[in-house]
Write an enzyme that holds these catalytic residues in place. Structure first.
Site, PDB file in Angstrom:
ATOM      1  N   SER A 145     -13.134   1.099  -0.392  1.00  0.00           N
ATOM      2  CA  SER A 145     -12.678   2.010   0.664  1.00  0.00           C
ATOM      3  C   SER A 145     -13.093   3.447   0.328  1.00  0.00           C
ATOM      4  O   SER A 145     -14.280   3.723   0.178  1.00  0.00           O
ATOM      5  CB  SER A 145     -11.162   1.837   0.869  1.00  0.00           C
ATOM      6  OG  SER A 145     -10.757   2.417   2.090  1.00  0.00           O
ATOM      7  N   ASP A 223     -11.151  -6.456   9.193  1.00  0.00           N
ATOM      8  CA  ASP A 223     -10.638  -5.202   8.641  1.00  0.00           C
ATOM      9  C   ASP A 223     -10.258  -4.284   9.799  1.00  0.00           C
ATOM     10  O   ASP A 223     -11.121  -3.880  10.587  1.00  0.00           O
ATOM     11  CB  ASP A 223     -11.719  -4.574   7.771  1.00  0.00           C
ATOM     12  CG  ASP A 223     -11.247  -3.347   7.005  1.00  0.00           C
ATOM     13  OD1 ASP A 223     -10.396  -2.609   7.528  1.00  0.00           O
ATOM     14  OD2 ASP A 223     -11.740  -3.133   5.883  1.00  0.00           O
ATOM     15  N   HIS A 256      -8.829  -5.535   4.885  1.00  0.00           N
ATOM     16  CA  HIS A 256      -9.106  -4.386   4.013  1.00  0.00           C
ATOM     17  C   HIS A 256      -8.408  -4.515   2.657  1.00  0.00           C
ATOM     18  O   HIS A 256      -8.541  -3.627   1.814  1.00  0.00           O
ATOM     19  CB  HIS A 256      -8.626  -3.110   4.726  1.00  0.00           C
ATOM     20  CG  HIS A 256      -9.219  -1.841   4.197  1.00  0.00           C
ATOM     21  ND1 HIS A 256     -10.550  -1.531   4.325  1.00  0.00           N
ATOM     22  CD2 HIS A 256      -8.669  -0.778   3.530  1.00  0.00           C
ATOM     23  CE1 HIS A 256     -10.799  -0.350   3.780  1.00  0.00           C
ATOM     24  NE2 HIS A 256      -9.685   0.122   3.281  1.00  0.00           N
TER      25      HIS A 256
END
Lengths: 279, 279
Positions: A145, A223, A256
């Protein structure tokens, strides 16, 4: 540098250290996984892992399940924190700014510039500290991320320092998404002219293929941040325009979370191992 | 029963559910990992995982790295919480009593008896709930620390319900150690005569070998609780006296953490898989 914990893990050791960071102007903690080969005295290669928003050095080490494969492959892993820390360090109540959200850049704006120099920390001060205390071989870099973007930044800005780079679910084009725009406006100022120097898609589009690193990116198609905050298609377009050797893997159904990272960390570690072995 | 989360993990799914527990008199959450074979419609066996002090349904699922091997072996995993929960449920400020510390027994003393019936919950109510919503095959049971003892309790009290049992770092002889004595005095009363019925070493010493289950226990020799709170040697002596088929594995250098669990969860899963496959 002071060792504050040690846990045996897959025949190796997970350790945490604290040290005074001159670059960040505060005390910092990081984690290292030493595979069995390192404990036996061998010189092993090193993977830096940069974590995402709200994380510390602990999330990856506790949740990714990387130690099993790192032990087998003989790769050390170092996981720094995600920002400067402490009562004297500027902060913000939001989870996506301030402590836990350093974005691996060097801030230029008050009140952030005094401490928020995570790019210099992870790419220079921390490697120098490690070199003074360990004898690691060549390095690769990865992250998740915000940290996936940080890994791409380091690889694009300092390709001489790493042999390969990978990312899970990176914030691939921060100048174009809310997380990045908020952080860059705070850390770099309201003038967007200062932002592209810290955007991996912009840098990759302008990268010299002669110094490009093998690059693997994994994203989950379930995600919830994929279109709004990550935009891997921007990185894909940048790689196509400059000829950067990006391998972008899209995974049906994955989100995610670290459940996604754990599912494919073995693939990323084996990706790096192939390049580390011949470096 | 309401599903509140879903994460794809190693081709399967990690899910969390909430439901109203009649046995506990409160709302409870549990986690389930469904391997790819289960998602494809196959009837797969089930491993119950009972967690330790302070844990919820999340710790094992996030930290043990079990999904990789469970996916390969085609085993579902269900992880309940460690106590009843909620504002109406008695609690204690200490980490080792009250919420997060149910000890997998049925309390008889005020204020605990109204809700603290974790033994009935994990061994009867939860299996019945699962049977109404899934089509699992035979079951095994495992756990860590307080939950390792809980797994042994279930296996010793209801051997007909499981094909095998394992534990990491169990509180093997609670009547003899501070964690157990404190909890048993609160939940079962000050008279120690009520305690042995909930002590795995006492039960194992009296077990009928004809109904004994294959039993694997892993302990770390660098576990700071080993002598003071766990006392696996009591379980070993009990097994020797009754002929219970206990395999006790001692591991040099490992501590009480999930770094230890993660290092050997594959071995425990393969242990169970061998018995589940022939059940």
């Amino acid at each position: 540098m002071e060792q504050i914990s040690c846990n045996r893990s897959f025949g190796g050791e997970h350790r945490q250290y604290t040290h005074a960071s001159a670059v960040l102007g505060c005390s910092m903690r990081f984690a290292v996984y030493l595979p069995p080969a390192a404990l036996a005295g061998a010189r092993v290669p090193l993977l830096y892992w940069l974590s995402g928003l709200t994380c510390s050095d602990e999330n990856f080490m506790q949740k990714a399940g990387a130690q099993r494969v790192a032990a087998e492959l003989g790769i050390a892993i170092v996981a720094p924190d995600t920002s400067p820390r402490g009562a004297a360090v500027a902060d913000d109540p939001a989870y996506d700014l301030g402590q836990g959200a350093g974005f691996y850049l060097n801030a230029t704006q008050a009140p952030w510039a005094a401490h928020y120099r995570m790019y210099d920390y992870v790419s220079q001060e921390l490697p120098a500290l490690l070199a003074a205390h360990f004898d690691f071989g060549p390095a690769a870099i990865a992250g998740h991320s915000m940290g996936g973007h940080g890994a791409l930044l380091c690889a694009l800005k300092r390709p001489q320092d790493y042999v390969s780079v990978s990312a899970f679910s990176p914030i691939a084009h921060p100048v174009n998404v809310p997380w990045g725009q908020k952080a860059f406006a705070a850390y770099l100022g309201d003038d967007p002219a200062a932002w592209p120097a810290w955007d991996a898609s912009v840098l990759m589009a302008a990268a010299n293929p002669a110094t490009a690193l093998p690059c693997r990116v994994d994203v989950g198609l379930a995600d919830g941040f994929l279109d709004s905050q990550l935009q891997p298609q921007a990185l894909e377009a940048a790689a196509a325009s400059s000829g950067y050797p990006l391998q972008l893997h899209r995974h049906e159904g994955y989100d995610h979370s670290y459940y996604f990272v754990a599912s494919f960390i073995e693939a990323q570690l084996r990706f790096h191992a192939a390049y580390l072995a011949r470096a």
